[in-house]
Design a protein around this motif. Structure first.
Motif, mmCIF file in Angstrom:
data_model
loop_
_atom_site.group_PDB
_atom_site.id
_atom_site.type_symbol
_atom_site.label_atom_id
_atom_site.label_comp_id
_atom_site.label_asym_id
_atom_site.label_seq_id
_atom_site.Cartn_x
_atom_site.Cartn_y
_atom_site.Cartn_z
ATOM 1 N N ASN A 6 -35.978 -37.268 64.749
ATOM 2 C CA ASN A 6 -36.117 -36.462 65.979
ATOM 3 C C ASN A 6 -35.504 -35.089 65.791
ATOM 4 O O ASN A 6 -36.096 -34.074 66.195
ATOM 5 C CB ASN A 6 -35.439 -37.179 67.165
ATOM 6 C CG ASN A 6 -35.620 -36.402 68.454
ATOM 7 O OD1 ASN A 6 -34.847 -35.468 68.711
ATOM 8 N ND2 ASN A 6 -36.644 -36.745 69.223
ATOM 9 N N HIS A 7 -34.289 -35.035 65.210
ATOM 10 C CA HIS A 7 -33.688 -33.720 64.931
ATOM 11 C C HIS A 7 -32.580 -33.821 63.876
ATOM 12 O O HIS A 7 -32.040 -34.892 63.626
ATOM 13 C CB HIS A 7 -33.140 -33.056 66.197
ATOM 14 C CG HIS A 7 -32.060 -33.771 66.939
ATOM 15 N ND1 HIS A 7 -32.307 -34.693 67.944
ATOM 16 C CD2 HIS A 7 -30.710 -33.705 66.827
ATOM 17 C CE1 HIS A 7 -31.155 -35.134 68.415
ATOM 18 N NE2 HIS A 7 -30.174 -34.558 67.765
ATOM 19 N N VAL A 8 -32.302 -32.662 63.303
ATOM 20 C CA VAL A 8 -31.134 -32.487 62.432
ATOM 21 C C VAL A 8 -30.208 -31.516 63.159
ATOM 22 O O VAL A 8 -30.641 -30.448 63.610
ATOM 23 C CB VAL A 8 -31.527 -31.892 61.060
ATOM 24 C CG1 VAL A 8 -30.290 -31.625 60.204
ATOM 25 C CG2 VAL A 8 -32.486 -32.839 60.334
ATOM 26 N N ALA A 9 -28.946 -31.914 63.331
ATOM 27 C CA ALA A 9 -28.007 -31.095 64.114
ATOM 28 C C ALA A 9 -27.065 -30.339 63.187
ATOM 29 O O ALA A 9 -26.566 -30.902 62.198
ATOM 30 C CB ALA A 9 -27.196 -31.979 65.064
ATOM 31 N N ILE A 10 -26.852 -29.083 63.541
ATOM 32 C CA ILE A 10 -25.941 -28.215 62.781
ATOM 33 C C ILE A 10 -24.864 -27.720 63.738
ATOM 34 O O ILE A 10 -25.188 -27.119 64.779
ATOM 35 C CB ILE A 10 -26.695 -27.013 62.178
ATOM 36 C CG1 ILE A 10 -27.844 -27.490 61.276
ATOM 37 C CG2 ILE A 10 -25.744 -26.104 61.390
ATOM 38 C CD1 ILE A 10 -28.792 -26.374 60.837
ATOM 39 N N ALA A 11 -23.602 -27.989 63.414
ATOM 40 C CA ALA A 11 -22.486 -27.464 64.219
ATOM 41 C C ALA A 11 -22.247 -26.025 63.777
ATOM 42 O O ALA A 11 -22.197 -25.748 62.561
ATOM 43 C CB ALA A 11 -21.225 -28.302 63.997
ATOM 44 N N VAL A 12 -22.151 -25.109 64.758
ATOM 45 C CA VAL A 12 -22.033 -23.687 64.406
ATOM 46 C C VAL A 12 -20.826 -23.069 65.118
ATOM 47 O O VAL A 12 -20.524 -23.421 66.262
ATOM 48 C CB VAL A 12 -23.322 -22.906 64.768
ATOM 49 C CG1 VAL A 12 -24.521 -23.412 63.980
ATOM 50 C CG2 VAL A 12 -23.613 -22.957 66.264
ATOM 51 N N PRO A 13 -20.136 -22.118 64.462
ATOM 52 C CA PRO A 13 -18.987 -21.461 65.092
ATOM 53 C C PRO A 13 -19.403 -20.435 66.151
ATOM 54 O O PRO A 13 -18.634 -20.119 67.046
ATOM 55 C CB PRO A 13 -18.259 -20.785 63.923
ATOM 56 C CG PRO A 13 -19.288 -20.621 62.851
ATOM 57 C CD PRO A 13 -20.292 -21.732 63.039
ATOM 58 N N ASP A 14 -20.665 -19.922 66.026
ATOM 59 C CA ASP A 14 -21.132 -18.894 66.969
ATOM 60 C C ASP A 14 -22.586 -19.213 67.322
ATOM 61 O O ASP A 14 -23.501 -18.949 66.539
ATOM 62 C CB ASP A 14 -21.001 -17.504 66.315
ATOM 63 C CG ASP A 14 -21.447 -16.381 67.258
ATOM 64 O OD1 ASP A 14 -20.970 -15.246 67.068
ATOM 65 O OD2 ASP A 14 -22.272 -16.642 68.166
ATOM 66 N N LEU A 15 -22.783 -19.805 68.485
ATOM 67 C CA LEU A 15 -24.107 -20.306 68.873
ATOM 68 C C LEU A 15 -25.131 -19.185 68.991
ATOM 69 O O LEU A 15 -26.255 -19.297 68.499
ATOM 70 C CB LEU A 15 -23.993 -21.063 70.200
ATOM 71 C CG LEU A 15 -25.149 -21.973 70.617
ATOM 72 C CD1 LEU A 15 -25.448 -23.020 69.550
ATOM 73 C CD2 LEU A 15 -24.856 -22.648 71.955
#
Ligand SMILES: CC[C@H](C(=O)O)C(=O)SCCNC(=O)CCNC(=O)[C@H](O)C(C)(C)COP(=O)(O)OP(=O)(O)OC[C@H]1O[C@@H](n2cnc3c(N)ncnc32)[C@H](O)[C@@H]1OP(=O)(O)O
Ligand SMILES: [Co+2]
Length: 134
Positions: A6-15
């Motif tokens: 369904n998705h691959v999630a990436i945690a980001v410091p600046d959305l």
């Protein structure tokens, strides 16, 4: 049991910066930020022809992804989400197999308004898995 990615999630410091990069440099179709206070994150979805990318940023004081971003200050791949037809049956089967279903085992409603659960990364080769019932 698991179906489509369904998705691959990436945690980001600046959305905002990450969304602009996907929209600009990568020419992708980028959605608007979506606050998900129940999950302690703000998300932005990027629609791809065959799946989605979910950009994640902590929301609130005890976000479950705060620790991840402390360890990975430039960001990083946070989880993958597989689709299942029956999330409770999937959770039961996984628990019986010895896998840890996170939280109290009760599905929560995720960003797509569907029930979701998470499986501990240590039980799946260091990969945090989200299941979404479709
Ligand atoms: C709006 C919903 C949206 C959707 O798609 O619908 C979402 O996806 S919401 C996404 C955010 N929510 C969650 O991630 C919920 C499930 N996650 C958790 O419960 C925690 O993040 C947890 C338990 C996986 C890790 O919590 P925490 O980092 O506080 O614990 P530790 O520091 O003790 O970590 C234990 C161990 O796991 C490693 N770790 C942590 N996060 C990840 C990860 N994303 N991928 C791989 N490994 C991870 C961490 O480094 C520790 O390893 P160790 O070797 O012991 O240092
Ligand atoms: Co997700």
């Amino acid at each position: 049991m698991i179906g489509r990615l369904n998705h691959v999630a990436i945690a980001v410091p600046d959305l905002e910066a990450a969304a602009a990069q996907y929209r600009g440099a990568l020419g992708a179709s980028v959605g608007a930020p979506q606050a998900e206070p129940d999950h302690g994150v703000t998300v932005v979805f990027i629609e791809l022809p065959n799946t989605k990318i979910e950009l994640l940023h902590p929301l609130g004081d005890d976000s479950p992804i705060a620790g991840f971003l402390e360890k990975n200050p430039a960001g990083g791949i946070h989880h993958v989400c597989y689709e299942v037809e029956d999330i409770r049956a999937a959770a039961a089967r996984l628990s019986e197999s010895g896998a840890r279903v996170l939280g109290d085992g009760e599905p929560k409603i995720g960003a797509h308004g569907k029930p979701v659960l998470f499986l501990h990364p240590k039980d799946f080769n260091g990969c945090l898995i989200e299941l979404e019932e479709v």
